[in-house]
Design an enzyme around this catalytic site. Sequence first.
Site, PDB file in Angstrom:
ATOM      1  N   SER A  49       2.544   4.991   5.487  1.00 19.04           N
ATOM      2  CA  SER A  49       3.956   4.685   5.656  1.00 19.04           C
ATOM      3  C   SER A  49       4.781   5.552   4.729  1.00 19.04           C
ATOM      4  O   SER A  49       4.451   5.697   3.557  1.00 19.04           O
ATOM      5  CB  SER A  49       4.232   3.220   5.365  1.00 19.04           C
ATOM      6  OG  SER A  49       4.003   2.477   6.520  1.00 19.04           O
ATOM      7  N   HIS A  94      10.701  -0.107   4.296  1.00 17.85           N
ATOM      8  CA  HIS A  94       9.753  -1.154   3.895  1.00 17.85           C
ATOM      9  C   HIS A  94       8.939  -0.743   2.666  1.00 17.85           C
ATOM     10  O   HIS A  94       8.361  -1.600   2.003  1.00 17.85           O
ATOM     11  CB  HIS A  94       8.893  -1.646   5.065  1.00 17.85           C
ATOM     12  CG  HIS A  94       7.688  -0.815   5.422  1.00 17.85           C
ATOM     13  ND1 HIS A  94       7.677   0.089   6.463  1.00 17.85           N
ATOM     14  CD2 HIS A  94       6.448  -0.778   4.904  1.00 17.85           C
ATOM     15  CE1 HIS A  94       6.484   0.636   6.558  1.00 17.85           C
ATOM     16  NE2 HIS A  94       5.708   0.138   5.624  1.00 17.85           N
ATOM     17  N   ASP A 119      13.574   2.958   9.736  1.00 17.31           N
ATOM     18  CA  ASP A 119      12.780   2.555   8.570  1.00 17.31           C
ATOM     19  C   ASP A 119      12.737   3.651   7.496  1.00 17.31           C
ATOM     20  O   ASP A 119      11.713   4.280   7.272  1.00 17.31           O
ATOM     21  CB  ASP A 119      11.363   2.188   9.034  1.00 17.31           C
ATOM     22  CG  ASP A 119      10.619   1.344   8.012  1.00 17.31           C
ATOM     23  OD1 ASP A 119      11.049   1.289   6.847  1.00 17.31           O
ATOM     24  OD2 ASP A 119       9.583   0.759   8.382  1.00 17.31           O
TER      25      ASP A 119
HETATM   26  N1  ARG Z   1       3.452  -2.537  10.286  1.00 18.57           N
HETATM   27  C1  ARG Z   1       3.940  -1.649   9.287  1.00 18.57           C
HETATM   28  C2  ARG Z   1       2.862  -1.437   8.188  1.00 18.57           C
HETATM   29  O1  ARG Z   1       1.808  -1.970   8.250  1.00 18.57           O
HETATM   30  C3  ARG Z   1       5.277  -2.040   8.766  1.00 18.57           C
HETATM   31  C4  ARG Z   1       5.339  -3.329   8.010  1.00 18.57           C
HETATM   32  C5  ARG Z   1       6.683  -3.722   7.490  1.00 18.57           C
HETATM   33  N2  ARG Z   1       7.554  -4.333   8.489  1.00 18.57           N
HETATM   34  C6  ARG Z   1       7.548  -5.653   8.863  1.00 18.57           C
HETATM   35  N3  ARG Z   1       8.379  -6.068   9.805  1.00 18.57           N
HETATM   36  N4  ARG Z   1       6.750  -6.555   8.318  1.00 18.57           N
HETATM   37  O2  ARG Z   1       2.982  -1.593   7.031  1.00 18.57           O
HETATM   38  N1  ASP Z   2       2.858   0.331   8.317  1.00 25.48           N
HETATM   39  C1  ASP Z   2       1.713   0.910   7.627  1.00 25.48           C
HETATM   40  C2  ASP Z   2       2.057   1.230   6.158  1.00 25.48           C
HETATM   41  O1  ASP Z   2       2.851   0.552   5.557  1.00 25.48           O
HETATM   42  C3  ASP Z   2       1.203   2.114   8.337  1.00 25.48           C
HETATM   43  C4  ASP Z   2       0.161   1.763   9.346  1.00 25.48           C
HETATM   44  O2  ASP Z   2      -0.636   0.851   9.108  1.00 25.48           O
HETATM   45  O3  ASP Z   2       0.109   2.461  10.358  1.00 25.48           O
HETATM   46  O4  ASP Z   2       1.454   2.060   5.535  1.00 25.48           O
END
Ligand code: ARG
Ligand code: ASP
Length: 672
Positions: free
Chosen positions: A608, A83, A203
């Site tokens: 991330s 991502h 990921d």
């Molecule tokens: N929750 C994670 C972070 O805040 C991954 C986000 C990307 N993935 C998604 N399915 N939107 O960035």
């Molecule tokens: N998914 C988040 C990021 O893209 C990490 C988090 O918020 O824990 O940095």
Amino acid sequence: MKRIVLTLLACFSLLGARADEGMWLPALIGDRIKDMREKGFKLSAEDIYSINKASMKDAVVLFDGGCTGEYVSENGLLLTNHHCGYDAIQQLSSVENDYLTNGFWAKSQQEELPVPGLNVMRLVRMEDVTERLAAGEKAEDIVAEAKSEGYAANIQQMYYGNQQFLFVYEVFEDVRLVAAPPSSIGKFGGDTDNWIWPRHTGDFSIFRVYADENNRPAKYSAENRPYRPARHFEISTKGVKEGDFTMIYGFPGNTQEYVISDAVEYVAEVSDPMKIALRTERLNIISEAQSKSVEVRIKYAAKHANIANAWKKWQGEVLGIKRLGTVEKKRAYERDFEAWAKGKPEYENLLDSMRAAYDNVKDWYYMGELYSETGRTILLGQLAKLNSAEQPRWDVIEGIYGDYDVDVERELTRCVLKGFERYCLAGWFPATLQAEIEKYGGTIDAYVDYLYENSPSVSLQKAKAATREELLADPAHKLREAFVFEKKMYRNISNVPEIEQWYRTYMKALREWDTERAFYPDANLTLRVAYGSVAGYEYADGEYHHPVTTLEGIMEKDNPEIYDYNIPQVLRDIYASKDYGRWGVMVGGRYTVPVCLLATNHTTGGNSGSPIINGRGQLIGINFDRTWRSTMSDIEFDPTICRNISVDIRYVLFVIDKVGGASYLIEEMDLK
Ligand code: ARG
Ligand code: ASP
């Protein structure tokens, strides 16, 4: 005093033996090293950060200005999340070469793809310049001097400006895509599983950094050669078990651990609920349209993901803050603080001043947030502006229309204008917008219909066919301007230095008063260390979430009918033949491959892609998420429930080897 003791006791019993809260500055990690070693870290502070020799910090980079990446070979091979690489992979994809869907595996360095605009930054050094600044040196001069060495530099505030650090970086601009798994692995579970445990997302994506013949940053050139980092991570293939030490090294973006109760109450009672409700409506419209049309599903996939990401996070944040009683706890803490501050002229009225300052700006701040969630999201207004430019940037404009469906946009506009009206404070509705609505039928519905029937910006064809005069007369301009020209609508609290100023004093006072507390500066996208251990948690009464998932879980979720859970056939075949090669292990009595792991490290957005490291400093995985119930850790960290989610490095290696057929990449790495 008594209350302080009670509060502290409550905290300690909650924390148990392990306090995993904190995002520590690497240059000051010496203060924590004793604690880290007691918890299983085997190396020294110098191994983490040193300016005299290569250290772990040389293996960690800020990736694309908002994520983290880490070197895993002496030839500049870099790991981050899928991502995090998403934009780059998308940018390089086309209908014929759809790397996002099918994955990409460069078979040799010649096949690696340059990514224009992508950069990574390595921290060269950081230095506390508080005293130099206090002694009268100018910030610009300090920065200029550091830059003259051929580096990028900036000064960052810690503890609301009580300490200032100079950060010196090397910025690498020749970064090439090496590999990406298909989205059905790299984004497995999609928005359904986002922020969720058990998790099964692969990921990761792989890049390589190139440098000039002196190993220094250079613009893209065919002559450049793989960068040779001073340090890269060894990879542990031995695996981890519950309780093992873990450390995260990366660039967390933003936390607010020290804000006063009023601010937390605003987040939990006003801001998050408003934003969640507005996004729920937008997501419903998009999901509904996506379920009816494959084309819309694809066009709105990235938008849906973006809207849904914070939407889910905020829901967890509100629950977490309420569950922890953060507002009440902070109130009690503030009362104790005020008792201590009595008679100290500098601090005595501090909290009252802060509350008053908040009171002054809170309506503006609220309206600014409301505008971001509504007016700012209306594409038609932005398109009207772009289309009517003297020299329209058709490449940009075509890109926007490429992910645009006029029926969806019409419903979204209707929805956000009604949402804006519903949440708008009395007396703050923009007069220009009111006038437009009245002019075109008197209701938002009638106004939106008018807009979408008369604006030449509703489609690329119409925009291209229209004359400049027609584009300048586009009624959608008024819609955009109604928000933009109402200055108070978008005034941001960060423009209110008064609050920052009060926080500087408050932070100073807290550190004088609360001598038991281990303070760390809020995250601000500077390099940090967090440490903890591999751990599951009690998700609900009697329901324990174990910290390791495996391929079995992927197969249980696999469903060709469900977009988010439709794995590539090759993975099904591998599973059927149990051909796991050297990546197969026994987990819970089954021969399988580990996929993701949970740990107690304190992380946030920006972490991330961060390396998750064992006690010997070896890479065991790549961090990519938290559980949604623990996202209040940006405001209050609760070690019993806050968990970060990483992809196990063995799953990454398995996918590279068995799915990508790219074992030559593994040869480059140092497997232990
Ligand atoms: N929750 C994670 C972070 O805040 C991954 C986000 C990307 N993935 C998604 N399915 N939107 O960035
Ligand atoms: N998914 C988040 C990021 O893209 C990490 C988090 O918020 O824990 O940095």
